[in-house]
Design an enzyme around this catalytic site. Structure first.
Site, mmCIF file in Angstrom:
data_model
loop_
_atom_site.group_PDB
_atom_site.id
_atom_site.type_symbol
_atom_site.label_atom_id
_atom_site.label_comp_id
_atom_site.label_asym_id
_atom_site.label_seq_id
_atom_site.Cartn_x
_atom_site.Cartn_y
_atom_site.Cartn_z
ATOM 1 N N GLY A 136 -39.821 32.035 19.334
ATOM 2 C CA GLY A 136 -39.856 33.207 20.198
ATOM 3 C C GLY A 136 -40.488 32.879 21.531
ATOM 4 N N GLY A 145 -40.775 34.188 24.362
ATOM 5 C CA GLY A 145 -40.898 35.334 25.256
ATOM 6 C C GLY A 145 -42.057 35.129 26.209
ATOM 7 C CB ILE A 204 -47.446 35.305 24.347
ATOM 8 C CG1 ILE A 204 -48.144 36.523 24.958
ATOM 9 C CG2 ILE A 204 -48.466 34.365 23.714
ATOM 10 C CD1 ILE A 204 -49.106 36.201 26.098
ATOM 11 N N GLY A 205 -45.019 33.288 24.100
ATOM 12 C CA GLY A 205 -44.440 32.063 23.572
ATOM 13 C C GLY A 205 -43.990 31.127 24.676
ATOM 14 C CE LYS A 208 -54.492 41.323 21.899
ATOM 15 N NZ LYS A 208 -53.379 40.375 21.945
ATOM 16 C CG ASN A 222 -51.871 48.253 23.528
ATOM 17 O OD1 ASN A 222 -52.954 48.141 24.095
ATOM 18 N ND2 ASN A 222 -51.057 47.230 23.359
ATOM 19 C CB SER A 262 -47.595 44.556 25.998
ATOM 20 O OG SER A 262 -48.359 44.916 24.862
#
Length: 335
Positions: free
Chosen positions: A7, A9, A11-12, A205, A213, A274
């Site tokens: 993945g 994306g 972060i990846g 977190k 969020n 996000s």
């Protein structure tokens, strides 16, 4: 090391470029136009005024084609793990390990766990216990993702902030493999301390993400707005208090006081979470792994969390509307 980022994306992709730039053999999985761009031009990272291009990446949309690697960074969203679980199992070598990067409470939370409710399946992220059964927890290294990044265009990642990827073995040990992965991440320019209690860091977190969020997605407000407007500030304090109570009942410790956590979110400024970005772009949100899992853990632990339950109920309905295409995407303001 031979590294596969599952993945590539925001972060990846961030990880993939930096790891490739520091000399690792990196393969990524991606889809659609993003994959096409990576194959054609490589993967570009815009960070701190610089442009870093990883042109030697191997890229595919078929995980089963990547072959064995030393480390698999599992960078897909929480609800995207189960559909590829058999593919993950198919490419693991004898000593391959999996570093999980999902937001929220992971499916493995109560595996290799020396605490209350050990061996419990977290159904909000693993409804049928599929991941619990099919992925050997001894393969897993937990990771907490603090950086923020975005896919700016197909094949282009923009880094916004942060370089911290704390990691830890599920049983708290300091193994050779976790030390090797930490060293690899540090050599690539990240901060990656090895933690003896990765679950407490995960809860730290989740503490913020299960509150800020979904409320930001519901209100279309930035973190600074949420923590400044009196009513949402009060709501945030109540929700944070409830989430902390759940974590502590499960043995997690919170190294940051609540007021400091709230002030830290406010200091981020006019930043869209996000989750809000997902809503604005018509993408499904990671609601269950964050809010749903906290609600489930509260019931397991016997803790009342009425404010968090209300936030979760509203964000769950919002997510269904987004998934079913019932939302109008945000349009840029006219100049």
């Amino acid at each position: 090391m031979r590294v596969c980022v599952v993945g590539a994306g925001s972060i990846g992709g961030f990880l993939a470029v930096k790891l490739a730039q520091s000399g690792n053999d990196v393969t990524v999985t991606a889809r659609g136009k993003h994959l096409e761009a990576i194959k054609k031009n490589g993967l570009l990272l815009r960070m701190g005024g610089e442009e870093l291009l990883a042109s030697n990446l191997k890229a595919t949309d078929k995980l089963r084609d990547v072959g064995e690697h030393d480390v698999f960074f599992l960078a897909v969203k929480a609800h995207q793990v189960e559909p590829i679980v058999d593919d993950i199992s198919a490419v693991l070598g004898e000593k391959s390990c999996i570093v999980t990067l999902q937001n929220g409470i992971p499916w493995w939370y109560f595996q290799e766990f020396n605490g209350p409710f050990s061996g419990t399946v977290v159904h909000s992220v693993d409804p049928d216990g599929c991941l619990f059964k099919k992925i050997d927890p001894k393969r897993i290294i937990g990771c907490v993702v603090y950086p923020a990044a975005q896919i700016e265009a197909p094949g282009v990642i923009r880094h916004d902030e942060g370089i911290r990827f704390p990691i830890g073995e599920l049983d708290g040990s300091s193994s050779e493999r976790v030390q090797a992965i930490s060293n690899m991440l540090v050599e690539a320019g990240f901060k990656s301390p090895i933690l003896p209690d990765i679950r407490s860091e995960l809860f730290l977190k989740v503490w913020g993400s299960a509150c800020f969020n979904p409320v930001s997605a519901l209100t279309h407000a930035t973190l600074e707005d949420l923590c400044t407007y009196p009513l949402t500030r009060e709501l945030s304090i109540n929700a944070l208090t409830e989430i902390q109570a759940v974590g502590e009942k499960l043995g997690a410790s919170f190294r940051v006081p609540l007021q400091r956590r709230l002030d830290g979110a406010k200091a981020v400024g006019q930043h869209k979470t996000s989750t809000l970005q997902d809503v604005e772009n018509g993408r499904e949100m990671e609601i269950d792994a964050i809010g749903g899992a906290v609600v489930e853990l509260a019931k397991i632990a016997g803790v009342e969390i009425p404010h968090v339950e209300t936030i979760y109920a509203l964000s769950k309905l919002l997510n269904e509307n987004v998934r079913d295409g019932n939302m109008i995407r945000s349009q840029p303001k006219a100049a």
